[in-house]
Structures are given as structure tokens and as C-alpha cells.
Design a protein around this motif. Structure first.
Motif, PDB file in Angstrom:
ATOM      1  N   LYS A  42       0.831  -1.214   0.000  1.00  0.00           N
ATOM      2  CA  LYS A  42       0.000   0.000   0.000  1.00  0.00           C
ATOM      3  C   LYS A  42       0.862   1.259   0.000  1.00  0.00           C
ATOM      4  N   ALA A  43       1.945   1.247   0.749  1.00  0.00           N
ATOM      5  CA  ALA A  43       2.829   2.416   0.794  1.00  0.00           C
ATOM      6  C   ALA A  43       3.450   2.672  -0.574  1.00  0.00           C
ATOM      7  N   TYR A  44       3.894   1.618  -1.236  1.00  0.00           N
ATOM      8  CA  TYR A  44       4.518   1.783  -2.550  1.00  0.00           C
ATOM      9  C   TYR A  44       3.490   2.123  -3.630  1.00  0.00           C
ATOM     10  N   ILE A  45       2.276   1.630  -3.496  1.00  0.00           N
ATOM     11  CA  ILE A  45       1.193   2.016  -4.408  1.00  0.00           C
ATOM     12  C   ILE A  45       0.914   3.502  -4.275  1.00  0.00           C
TER      13      ILE A  45
ATOM     14  N   ALA B  69       3.006   5.764  -3.308  1.00  0.00           N
ATOM     15  CA  ALA B  69       4.138   6.456  -3.929  1.00  0.00           C
ATOM     16  C   ALA B  69       4.013   6.449  -5.447  1.00  0.00           C
ATOM     17  N   PHE B  70       3.769   5.272  -6.022  1.00  0.00           N
ATOM     18  CA  PHE B  70       3.707   5.171  -7.477  1.00  0.00           C
ATOM     19  C   PHE B  70       2.593   6.054  -8.046  1.00  0.00           C
ATOM     20  N   ASP B  71       1.400   5.985  -7.470  1.00  0.00           N
ATOM     21  CA  ASP B  71       0.279   6.789  -7.980  1.00  0.00           C
ATOM     22  C   ASP B  71       0.592   8.280  -7.950  1.00  0.00           C
ATOM     23  N   ASN B  72       1.281   8.734  -6.923  1.00  0.00           N
ATOM     24  CA  ASN B  72       1.614  10.158  -6.832  1.00  0.00           C
ATOM     25  C   ASN B  72       2.735  10.553  -7.781  1.00  0.00           C
ATOM     26  N   VAL B  73       3.736   9.708  -7.936  1.00  0.00           N
ATOM     27  CA  VAL B  73       4.821  10.002  -8.870  1.00  0.00           C
ATOM     28  C   VAL B  73       4.314   9.924 -10.311  1.00  0.00           C
ATOM     29  N   TRP B  74       3.368   9.038 -10.573  1.00  0.00           N
ATOM     30  CA  TRP B  74       2.777   8.913 -11.915  1.00  0.00           C
ATOM     31  C   TRP B  74       2.248  10.262 -12.396  1.00  0.00           C
ATOM     32  N   LYS B  75       1.655  11.016 -11.514  1.00  0.00           N
ATOM     33  CA  LYS B  75       1.041  12.299 -11.875  1.00  0.00           C
ATOM     34  C   LYS B  75       2.081  13.368 -12.222  1.00  0.00           C
ATOM     35  N   MET B  76       3.299  13.194 -11.740  1.00  0.00           N
ATOM     36  CA  MET B  76       4.361  14.172 -11.989  1.00  0.00           C
ATOM     37  C   MET B  76       4.869  14.029 -13.414  1.00  0.00           C
TER      38      MET B  76
ATOM     39  N   LYS C   9       8.298 -11.053  -2.340  1.00  0.00           N
ATOM     40  CA  LYS C   9       7.715 -11.473  -3.620  1.00  0.00           C
ATOM     41  C   LYS C   9       6.215 -11.194  -3.637  1.00  0.00           C
ATOM     42  N   GLU C  10       5.551 -11.369  -2.497  1.00  0.00           N
ATOM     43  CA  GLU C  10       4.110 -11.083  -2.415  1.00  0.00           C
ATOM     44  C   GLU C  10       3.851  -9.584  -2.559  1.00  0.00           C
ATOM     45  N   ASP C  11       4.708  -8.750  -1.933  1.00  0.00           N
ATOM     46  CA  ASP C  11       4.592  -7.297  -2.098  1.00  0.00           C
ATOM     47  C   ASP C  11       4.689  -6.936  -3.576  1.00  0.00           C
ATOM     48  N   LYS C  12       5.684  -7.501  -4.242  1.00  0.00           N
ATOM     49  CA  LYS C  12       5.903  -7.226  -5.664  1.00  0.00           C
ATOM     50  C   LYS C  12       4.688  -7.650  -6.488  1.00  0.00           C
ATOM     51  N   LYS C  13       4.177  -8.842  -6.224  1.00  0.00           N
ATOM     52  CA  LYS C  13       3.020  -9.339  -6.960  1.00  0.00           C
ATOM     53  C   LYS C  13       1.832  -8.388  -6.806  1.00  0.00           C
ATOM     54  N   GLN C  14       1.573  -7.936  -5.586  1.00  0.00           N
ATOM     55  CA  GLN C  14       0.438  -7.043  -5.340  1.00  0.00           C
ATOM     56  C   GLN C  14       0.631  -5.690  -6.007  1.00  0.00           C
ATOM     57  N   LEU C  15       1.827  -5.128  -5.894  1.00  0.00           N
ATOM     58  CA  LEU C  15       2.113  -3.840  -6.526  1.00  0.00           C
ATOM     59  C   LEU C  15       1.996  -3.954  -8.043  1.00  0.00           C
ATOM     60  N   PHE C  16       2.583  -4.977  -8.625  1.00  0.00           N
ATOM     61  CA  PHE C  16       2.567  -5.143 -10.075  1.00  0.00           C
ATOM     62  C   PHE C  16       1.154  -5.390 -10.602  1.00  0.00           C
ATOM     63  N   THR C  17       0.377  -6.169  -9.889  1.00  0.00           N
ATOM     64  CA  THR C  17      -1.009  -6.417 -10.308  1.00  0.00           C
ATOM     65  C   THR C  17      -1.807  -5.126 -10.294  1.00  0.00           C
ATOM     66  N   TYR C  18      -1.666  -4.355  -9.226  1.00  0.00           N
ATOM     67  CA  TYR C  18      -2.376  -3.084  -9.107  1.00  0.00           C
ATOM     68  C   TYR C  18      -2.002  -2.147 -10.259  1.00  0.00           C
TER      69      TYR C  18
ATOM     70  N   ASN D  13      15.366   7.395   3.397  1.00  0.00           N
ATOM     71  CA  ASN D  13      15.606   8.262   4.544  1.00  0.00           C
ATOM     72  C   ASN D  13      15.080   7.599   5.810  1.00  0.00           C
ATOM     73  N   SER D  14      13.968   6.864   5.679  1.00  0.00           N
ATOM     74  CA  SER D  14      13.428   6.066   6.784  1.00  0.00           C
ATOM     75  C   SER D  14      12.570   4.955   6.196  1.00  0.00           C
ATOM     76  N   ASP D  15      12.461   3.864   6.971  1.00  0.00           N
ATOM     77  CA  ASP D  15      11.651   2.733   6.521  1.00  0.00           C
ATOM     78  C   ASP D  15      11.258   1.918   7.747  1.00  0.00           C
ATOM     79  N   SER D  16      10.047   2.148   8.230  1.00  0.00           N
ATOM     80  CA  SER D  16       9.546   1.395   9.381  1.00  0.00           C
ATOM     81  C   SER D  16       8.116   0.952   9.090  1.00  0.00           C
ATOM     82  N   SER D  17       7.514   0.270  10.035  1.00  0.00           N
ATOM     83  CA  SER D  17       6.150  -0.209   9.819  1.00  0.00           C
ATOM     84  C   SER D  17       5.131   0.926   9.817  1.00  0.00           C
ATOM     85  N   ASN D  18       5.507   2.097  10.344  1.00  0.00           N
ATOM     86  CA  ASN D  18       4.563   3.219  10.406  1.00  0.00           C
ATOM     87  C   ASN D  18       4.978   4.451   9.615  1.00  0.00           C
ATOM     88  N   SER D  19       6.157   4.429   9.011  1.00  0.00           N
ATOM     89  CA  SER D  19       6.554   5.567   8.175  1.00  0.00           C
ATOM     90  C   SER D  19       7.575   5.109   7.148  1.00  0.00           C
ATOM     91  N   ILE D  20       7.564   5.804   6.028  1.00  0.00           N
ATOM     92  CA  ILE D  20       8.514   5.503   4.968  1.00  0.00           C
ATOM     93  C   ILE D  20       8.845   6.807   4.249  1.00  0.00           C
TER      94      ILE D  20
END
Length: 184
Positions: A55-58, A60-67, A90-99, A139-146
Motif C-alpha cells: 500500500k505504501a509503494y502504491i 508512492a507510485f500513484d503520486n509520482v505517476w502524476k508528476m 515477492k508477495e509485495d511485488k506481486k500485489q504492486l505489479f497487479t495493481y 531516509n526512513s523505513d519502518s512499519s509506520n513511516s517511509i
């Protein structure tokens, strides 16, 4: 009398032109061109079945897509270089790529620019049919912020750098910032 007639004619022409513009604008707003961001999937229900990291990477991608949306025109491929991602399964990748594939109607690749050159997708520093999305620095990567920096690349003279930051609040990822940091 001629002046009144000319003014009347100008008003009529203006009304016809405005009506034409309004009708054309309404017609174009319902047209979906290839690779437009209008989803063909129900993103809300799709996101419910996606794990938190994806969800975090989705987001990011959706917002960068608009730029610099010109980079997105007439593409068939999106290469998201997940080798540049931290703690991405691998599951993260599968979900991001499918979306992304479903939403943007593209074929997904997982290669960096050098790998795309080797496979023949990139020629003369130009990815004619696609874009590359990759992360260059966390810059940061945790379960509650990225927070990370990356780029969206189409060619040596067609790319943007970006910074992205999101935080999880009430079990939902919220965008804190997504800015373009460079353009070429």
C-alpha cells in the motif's frame, strides 16, 4: 445600424463558440485514452486485499505517476525496479505489479536501465515504450513511516527525481509529501 448589427453578430458567434467549447469539453472529459489514470479496477476494494508494505509503494507510485505526465504518454511497459526497494517481498511485488498493470493498462517489468538495455527495451538512452520507477535512497523505513528518494525515467533527457514520505495513521497510509526534486 451597422454597428448594432456587428455587435449582435459578434454576440451570436461568441455564444456559438462557447457552446461548442462546452460541448467539446464535456465530450472529452468522458473519453478515456490509453494509459490514462482513470482506474478500470475498484482501487478501494483492491487495496483492502493488499498488504501494508505494498500500500505504501502504491501510494508512492500513484503520486509520482502524476508528476511530469508527458513521460507516461504512449507507454506499454512500466519497469519498477524492486531490487532498489528495502524489505520488499515477492508477495509485495506481486500485489504492486497487479495493481499498477490493471490500473494503467501496461505490462510490468522488474529491471533497471542497464538490464532494459541488455534486453533491447532501451536504445540510445531512450525507453520508447515505457518508464522506469526506482528508488535511490531511503531516509526512513519502518512499519509506520517511509521516506525515500527516487526517479521516474524515460530517457537521458526525459526523467524526474522525486522525494516521497508517508506515515501510517489509523491503520491507513497517508501521504505527507511527494515532490519533484529534479527534471531533465
Amino acid at each position: 445600424l451597422l454597428l448594432k448589427g456587428a455587435i449582435y453578430l459578434k454576440k451570436r458567434i461568441l455564444i456559438v463558440v462557447l457552446c461548442g467549447l462546452i460541448l467539446t469539453g464535456c465530450n472529452n472529459s468522458t473519453t478515456v485514452r490509453k494509459n490514462e489514470t482513470k482506474p478500470t479496477i475498484n482501487t478501494e476494494s483492491t487495496l483492502k486485499s493488499v498488504n501494508e508494505k505494498s500500500k505504501a509503494y502504491i501510494l508512492a507510485f500513484d503520486n509520482v505517476w502524476k508528476m511530469d505526465s508527458g513521460l507516461n504518454s504512449d507507454i506499454k511497459y512500466i519497469s519498477i525496479n524492486t531490487k532498489s526497494f528495502k524489505k520488499f517481498s515477492k508477495e509485495d511485488k506481486k500485489q504492486l505489479f497487479t495493481y499498477v498493470a490493471d490500473k494503467y493498462h501496461v505490462t510490468m517489468l522488474d529491471m533497471n536501465i542497464e538490464e532494459l538495455k541488455e534486453k533491447g527495451y532501451v536504445k540510445n538512452l531512450y525507453f520508447k515504450e515505457g518508464i522506469v520507477f526506482e528508488i535511490s535512497k531511503y531516509n526512513s523505513d519502518s512499519s509506520n513511516s517511509i521516506s525515500f528518494e527516487g526517479r521516474k525515467w524515460r530517457s537521458g533527457i526525459g526523467a524526474i527525481g522525486f522525494s516521497f514520505e508517508a506515515q501510517k495513521k489509523n491503520q491507513k497510509w497517508e501521504l505527507k509529501k511527494c515532490n519533484m526534486t529534479s527534471i531533465s
